[in-house]
Every structure is written in C-alpha cells, then in structure tokens.
Design a protein around this motif. Structure first.
Motif, PDB file in Angstrom:
ATOM      1  N   ILE A   5      28.203  40.261  42.429  1.00 43.40           N
ATOM      2  CA  ILE A   5      28.353  40.483  43.918  1.00 43.40           C
ATOM      3  C   ILE A   5      27.863  39.223  44.873  1.00 43.40           C
ATOM      4  O   ILE A   5      28.564  39.036  45.492  1.00 43.40           O
ATOM      5  CB  ILE A   5      27.821  41.818  44.329  1.00 43.40           C
TER       6      ILE A   5
ATOM      7  N   THR B 226      36.024  39.987  37.375  1.00 46.51           N
ATOM      8  CA  THR B 226      35.705  39.319  38.572  1.00 46.51           C
ATOM      9  C   THR B 226      36.508  38.069  39.034  1.00 46.51           C
ATOM     10  O   THR B 226      36.877  38.134  40.130  1.00 46.51           O
ATOM     11  CB  THR B 226      34.146  39.282  38.734  1.00 46.51           C
TER      12      THR B 226
ATOM     13  N   ILE C  48      30.500  36.841  44.363  1.00 49.30           N
ATOM     14  CA  ILE C  48      31.518  36.925  45.170  1.00 49.30           C
ATOM     15  C   ILE C  48      30.921  36.512  46.697  1.00 49.30           C
ATOM     16  O   ILE C  48      32.033  35.874  47.449  1.00 49.30           O
ATOM     17  CB  ILE C  48      32.010  38.500  45.182  1.00 49.30           C
ATOM     18  N   ILE C  49      29.899  36.782  47.107  1.00 51.80           N
ATOM     19  CA  ILE C  49      29.444  36.304  48.399  1.00 51.80           C
ATOM     20  C   ILE C  49      29.464  34.825  48.603  1.00 51.80           C
ATOM     21  O   ILE C  49      29.652  34.466  49.443  1.00 51.80           O
ATOM     22  CB  ILE C  49      28.046  36.843  48.590  1.00 51.80           C
TER      23      ILE C  49
ATOM     24  N   ILE D  53      39.670  39.232  40.173  1.00 48.20           N
ATOM     25  CA  ILE D  53      39.885  39.637  41.356  1.00 48.20           C
ATOM     26  C   ILE D  53      39.730  38.548  42.548  1.00 48.20           C
ATOM     27  O   ILE D  53      40.339  38.420  43.630  1.00 48.20           O
ATOM     28  CB  ILE D  53      38.597  40.680  41.670  1.00 48.20           C
TER      29      ILE D  53
ATOM     30  N   ALA E 111      32.730  33.874  49.153  1.00 45.65           N
ATOM     31  CA  ALA E 111      33.229  34.133  50.560  1.00 45.65           C
ATOM     32  C   ALA E 111      32.616  33.079  51.669  1.00 45.65           C
ATOM     33  O   ALA E 111      33.586  32.755  52.484  1.00 45.65           O
ATOM     34  CB  ALA E 111      32.472  35.629  51.001  1.00 45.65           C
ATOM     35  N   ALA E 112      31.600  32.689  51.285  1.00 49.25           N
ATOM     36  CA  ALA E 112      30.868  31.574  51.987  1.00 49.25           C
ATOM     37  C   ALA E 112      32.156  30.226  51.958  1.00 49.25           C
ATOM     38  O   ALA E 112      32.491  29.760  53.122  1.00 49.25           O
ATOM     39  CB  ALA E 112      29.727  30.903  51.716  1.00 49.25           C
TER      40      ALA E 112
END
Lengths: 221, 132
Positions: free
Chosen positions: A50, A202, A53-54, A205, A57-58
């Motif tokens: 997770i 992941t 994933i962050i 994804i 996202a950045a």
C-alpha cells in the motif's frame, strides 16, 4: 499498614490466578506457529504494498499536473502507440493469471504446475519489459526524451518507475524458482512465494491505472 | 487483532493473497483465477475499444475510462489478491481503505491546488515583461 499491603498482595495474586485460565482459553483460538506467522508476514507485506501504491500515486499526481505542459512539443496523442500498449497489457494480464496458477501449484505442492507457470510468468513479464524498453528508446531516438518537456519528464518517471518494479519482480521470480528447487515447498519458502504473488498482482493493478489514465486518456478525442 | 495484545493473531484472519480460509479443491482455485482473468480481459478490451469508437459522447470518455479502470482494479483485488469484504479480511480491507484515502488526497489535492495556481497566475509573457 502491613495488613493493607498484605491484602493488596493477596488480591493481586488472586487476580493473576483468575487471569491465567482466561488467557489459556483465548490462546486456544489464537493461531500459533506456521499459520500465525504466515498471516503476520502477508499482512506486513500488504502494508508495504500500500505504501508502494502511495509512491505511484505521487508520481501519478505529478504526471496529472504536468500532462498539458508540453512546452510546444509533442502531446500524448502524437507519441503513444496504442497497439503497443494493448500488447503490453495482454502480456502483463496473462502473466498475472500464470502467477496465480503458480501460487496454486505451490499450495498443492505440484512442482510441475508451479515451475511451468513461473516460467510463463517470467517470459510474459520479460516481453512486457522489452516492449516498454523499445518504446522508450524509440521516443528518445526521435528527440522526445525526458528532457523535452515537463509532460515527458513526468511520463518517463511514472512509466519508468513501474518498469523498474517489474524488473525487480522478475529477479525475485527467478530467486523464488531457485529456492523451490533447492529447498522445496518449505513453510518459509511458501511465505516468500505468497509475498511475491501479492507483489506481482499489485504491479498489474498499477498497470491498469497507467494504461487507462495515461495512455488511453492521452489519446482519447 | 485486539488492542493491547500485539502478538496475538486470530485464526479466523486470512492473510492477504490467501484464496479462501478453509479447504478448497485445486479445480475451484483455478476457476477463481480464470473468472477473474476473463472479467479483467473484458474490461480492458472495452477500455481500448472506447478510445476508437464513437459510441460514447466524446467529452465523457475520460470519465468512462476512469470508471472502467476502477472496476478492473476491483476485479484484480477480489480474484487475484483475494482482498474481500468478508469478516476474516477486515484488517486487509481497512489498510487498503486507508491507502485509497491517501491516494485520493494526494492526486486530487495536487490537481486542485495546481489548477488553482495556474488560474491565478499571470500569463507567462506578462511575467517576462515585468522582469525586464
């Protein structure tokens, strides 16, 4: 004074005596040994994923902000080859399926299914990476490298970060195959395999977000 | 996992990535992945098709693509990572929900602030004039 202390001590002992069987009763439904370790390891790795994933996202937020800053250079519509992206997507999606089959092979200690699926996962992952490398070298060769505009810097950083993750995943995949050959389906090897398959799924994804929101939105009318 | 007992793991928790907490046959396990693969392929094909077709009103295509992407991520989570809404997967789901919250804050926060800044900034040629 001493009488009060004595009573306090006595109730303390009594309290402990009550607690012990209660704890035992609770421990009976608490997972111990291999199964408990497996849950803790996978949960911890899930937390790491997770955070990964962050990180993406950045990078994605940077790309979204800079997507129109082309500095007079080419836009996504001029550069993106959607056929290439479709083949990349097919590679990564089916590699995810084979990774799942490998997990099933490991779970049922079926070495043949496991190794065949891992080889397929590796081949498809490698095909994905070489397509991406070809796309990058093509862009750089025609002068549209990361230094061309803010849009291309953010694009190379975002897609390149995913490519690096896939590279790391491929190295990890080979390590896991070697460990299964050397050690068999031992509990610790199975735990690492569980983490590997979580990692690989992941990455898939994240690729879904990239091909939809970077490539397809980039060429959408 | 109860508060105050950090070393306890309950047996009825599933590890993320574990397919089913009980016993499952190999055929059923393979079927789970095949169904997920079929759904994910379908959603991908629709996404790729949308960019070329005139089926959807053009300005709405980015929104449609986002919705399809989120749906496909959900398919991957359920069928490949086995993060479900079941009671034994609450910890995994809560961690994910927190991650999604941070991702949303990061992406939409950045976009919001930066478009606002862009909007309130003087056009570039006027800034150049002022610097002379």
């Amino acid at each position: 004074m001493s009488a009060i202390q004595a009573t306090g001590g006595a109730t303390g002992d009594g309290h402990n005596l009550v607690v012990i069987p209660e704890r035992r009763a609770r421990e009976s439904q608490v997972a111990s040994g291999a199964e408990g370790t497996r849950i803790v390891v996978a949960y911890g790795f899930w937390i790491f994923l997770i955070s990964d994933i962050i990180l993406f996202a950045a990078f994605f937020a940077t790309y979204a902000v800079l997507a129109d800053s082309t500095a007079g250079g080419p836009t996504g519509r001029n550069l993106f080859d959607i056929r290439n992206v479709a083949i990349e997507t097919a590679c990564l999606l089916s590699s995810s399926l084979f990774c799942g089959l490998a997990a099933i092979g490991a779970r049922f200690a079926n070495a043949r299914l496991f190794h065949a699926s891992m080889v397929a996962t590796f081949a498809l992952g490698l095909a994905f990476l070489s397509l991406e490398a070809r796309e990058f070298s093509h862009l750089i060769a025609q002068g549209d490298g990361p230094s061309r505009s803010g849009f291309l810097s953010a694009f190379f950083a975002l897609i390149g970060c995913h490519g690096l993750h896939v590279t790391a995943g491929l190295l990890w995949l080979l390590t896991m195959m070697a460990q299964v050959v050397a050690k068999g389906f031992r509990q610790d090897v199975l735990r690492r395999l569980l983490c590997f398959s979580l990692f690989w799924h992941t990455l898939d994804i994240i690729w879904v977000a990239l091909f939809s929101l970077v490539y397809l939105v980039g060429v959408a009318p | 996992m109860n508060a105050g007992s950090s070393d306890d793991v309950r047996l009825d928790d599933t590890a993320p990535g574990d397919q089913g907490s009980g016993t499952i046959t190999m055929g059923r396990a393979v079927w789970g992945y095949l169904i997920g693969f079929a759904l994910a392929t379908l959603l991908s094909v629709v996404s790729f098709y949308l960019t070329r077709s005139t089926l959807v009103w053009e300005p709405s295509i980015p929104i449609a693509l986002s919705v399809l992407a989120i749906a496909q991520m959900g398919v991957h989570l359920v069928f490949f990572l086995h993060i479900t809404a079941g009671p034994d997967s609450v910890n995994n789901l809560l961690a994910l929900a927190f991650g999604v919250l941070i991702v949303m804050l990061l992406v939409f926060g950045s976009l919001w602030i930066m478009t606002h800044l862009n909007h309130n900034m003087l056009p570039m040629d006027q800034i150049m004039k002022m610097q002379r």
